[in-house]
Scaffold this motif. Structure first.
Motif, short mmCIF file in Angstrom:
data_model
loop_
_atom_site.label_atom_id
_atom_site.label_comp_id
_atom_site.label_asym_id
_atom_site.label_seq_id
_atom_site.Cartn_x
_atom_site.Cartn_y
_atom_site.Cartn_z
N MET A 4 0.72 -1.18 0.05
CA MET A 4 -0.14 -0.38 -0.42
C MET A 4 1.00 1.28 0.26
O MET A 4 0.60 2.14 -0.69
N GLN A 5 1.93 1.22 0.88
CA GLN A 5 2.86 1.75 0.65
C GLN A 5 3.75 2.88 -0.25
O GLN A 5 3.21 3.66 -0.70
N ARG A 6 4.39 1.76 -1.06
CA ARG A 6 5.04 1.70 -2.42
C ARG A 6 3.91 2.03 -3.35
O ARG A 6 4.00 3.54 -4.03
N ILE A 7 2.58 1.58 -3.95
CA ILE A 7 1.39 1.90 -4.41
C ILE A 7 1.40 3.82 -4.42
O ILE A 7 1.16 4.16 -5.51
N THR A 8 1.59 3.76 -3.88
CA THR A 8 0.60 5.46 -3.28
C THR A 8 2.21 6.06 -3.47
O THR A 8 1.77 7.66 -3.95
N ARG A 9 3.84 5.73 -2.91
CA ARG A 9 4.85 6.50 -2.92
C ARG A 9 5.15 6.82 -4.93
O ARG A 9 5.77 8.25 -5.18
N THR A 23 -0.94 7.94 -10.81
CA THR A 23 -2.51 8.68 -9.37
C THR A 23 -3.75 8.10 -10.07
O THR A 23 -4.13 7.48 -8.48
N SER A 24 -4.68 8.10 -11.12
CA SER A 24 -5.41 7.32 -11.43
C SER A 24 -5.51 5.48 -10.84
O SER A 24 -6.43 4.93 -10.59
N GLU A 45 -7.98 17.71 3.72
CA GLU A 45 -7.45 16.95 2.61
C GLU A 45 -6.38 15.92 3.32
O GLU A 45 -5.20 16.88 3.08
N ARG A 46 -6.60 14.99 2.44
CA ARG A 46 -5.03 14.10 2.23
C ARG A 46 -4.08 14.76 0.83
O ARG A 46 -4.87 14.06 -0.44
N MET A 47 -3.57 15.14 0.76
CA MET A 47 -2.74 15.86 -0.55
C MET A 47 -2.56 15.05 -1.75
O MET A 47 -2.06 16.15 -2.66
N SER A 48 -1.71 13.83 -0.84
CA SER A 48 -2.07 12.92 -2.50
C SER A 48 -2.86 12.39 -3.27
O SER A 48 -2.36 12.67 -4.13
#
Length: 421
Positions: free
Chosen positions: A149-154, A184-185, A380-383
């Motif tokens: 989860m952390q990797r795909i969002t990074r 991002t999508s 709001e989470r800005m990512s």
């Protein structure tokens, strides 16, 4: 090599080296934990599946991506031409699709792990021994399970850094822009899929817990319906007895969905009696001025065709604010996002415990849209643009104005949305 190109090379190198480190950690998760016969013997097949999900498929996707990056690096003498084209190719080919499945399993994974840690002593004993393995570097299983989860969002953040360091006129810039859009999508799909499964499970459970005492009932479970907020409140009524005003307070339990609100009485922790309901388009709310706990909801037309006005009282100021926010979700709520808007850095992971809260990881950056007097933040989470409530206890204000401005511009790039500056 000019300074900007040197920074682009450094950003691409960061993507490659961090993927190598990530793959090594996945190997530890699979080889040390998932493949352990002792650990497998302490859990059921269902628990085992929920714990590790499709981590093998995730590792395979990571290995293929890492192999392509390594091949590009070895084929280059000193300077690497690009890596964003590889990212773009892999996303479009569906190589990262296993991440969507893994992320959707997160709620079950965390729930099972928590239960096993509390109730299964043999599991805990074996786990503690495995965690002492030198390969694990003293990190618990939970840390390894969170890695995908952390990797795909990074990845979008790494791509964005590369994009910023490309010359706008170069073909690398347009490739990086498309890769940023696609990754991002992908992250958005991961979040939505996880949220969708969690909501469906909650709706199915609620269907068994709600008993309709009102004259009309309806099928609660719907593909598009989900809980926005739920919880107990006090209904405040005013009577006149012998010329004296008397206030009475009665506990009710509200279920606010995205399209309807249910007024219920709690029979026990797992059973609720529905006394009334009203569809969202016929629901209004208003504040009670100079009262930090009270607000009013107006059901213009209930299921029986009546107009009902309820004065409600929360137990805390953040309770009132969170209900008001949920009731006015489709309206503008909070401050516009600008250079002056407060931003916070998450320094301690926060787990959402209610539907209107947001889960945040260490180092997430949020823009603050609203605060309460008792230390709660609507942000709001800005990512990825996800919004929700969280306690300020795990957040630290970002005071540097240049850092805040950079965060806003990054948000605009990641979400493709304009920012008021």
């Amino acid at each position: 090599m000019n300074p900007k190109e040197r920074k682009r090379q450094e950003a691409m190198f960061e993507l490659m080296t961090s993927e190598s480190s990530y793959l090594r950690s996945l190997n530890v998760l699979v080889d040390c934990y998932k493949s352990s016969p002792e650990l497998r013997a302490t859990v059921t097949s269902t628990e085992y599946h929920h714990l590790f999900s499709n981590i093998d498929a995730v590792r395979k996707a990571c290995w293929r991506f890492h192999h392509a990056l390594s091949k590009r690096r070895k084929s280059s003498s000193v300077v690497i031409n690009d890596v964003c084209d590889i990212v773009l190719e892999f996303v479009k080919a569906g190589t990262f699709a296993p991440y969507v499945t893994y992320c959707s399993n997160e709620i079950y994974q965390q729930r099972v792990l928590l239960r096993l840690m509390k109730e299964n002593q043999e599991f805990v004993r074996v786990l503690r021994r495995l965690e002492k393995n030198e390969q694990c570097a003293g990190l618990p299983l939970h840390s390894f399970l969170l890695l995908p989860m952390q990797r795909i969002t990074r990845i979008p953040l790494l791509i964005d850094t590369i994009r910023q360091r490309c010359e706008i006129s170069s073909p690398y810039y347009s490739i990086a822009s498309e890769a940023l859009k696609e990754t991002t999508s992908l992250v958005k799909t991961c979040n939505e899929q996880a949220r969708s499964l969690e909501r469906t499970e909650e709706m199915i459970q609620l269907q068994t817990q709600l008993e309709f005492k009102c004259s009309r009932s309806f099928a609660l479970v719907s593909a598009s319906r989900y809980v926005v907020k739920r919880g107990p409140l006090l209904k405040v009524s005013e009577d006149v007895v012998f010329g004296f005003r008397r206030l009475t307070k009665q506990e009710i339990y509200l279920f606010l969905f995205n399209d309807v609100i249910l007024v219920t009485k709690r029979k026990n922790d797992e059973s609720y009696s529905v006394t009334d309901y009203c569809y969202k388009e016929r629901l209004k709310s208003r504040d009670v001025i100079n009262d930090p706990f009270s607000f009013v909801i107006i059901m213009e037309r209930t299921q029986d065709g009546q107009r009902i006005e309820l004065k409600l009282e929360a137990d805390k100021p953040n309770g009132k604010s969170r209900w008001m926010s949920a009731l006015s979700r489709n309206k503008s709520f909070g401050q516009p996002i600008s250079k002056e808007a407060m931003q916070v850095l998450i320094v301690k992971s926060i787990r959402a415990e209610e539907p209107d809260m947001i889960s945040l990881k260490n180092m997430d950056v949020c823009v603050v849209l609203y605060t309460t007097s008792d230390g709660w933040i609507y942000g709001e989470r800005m990512s990825d643009g996800c919004r929700g409530w969280f306690s300020s206890g795990g957040a630290k204000e970002i005071l540097n104005s240049k850092v805040r401005e950079q965060n806003l511009y990054r948000r605009a790039r990641l979400l493709g949305q304009p920012t008021v500056v």
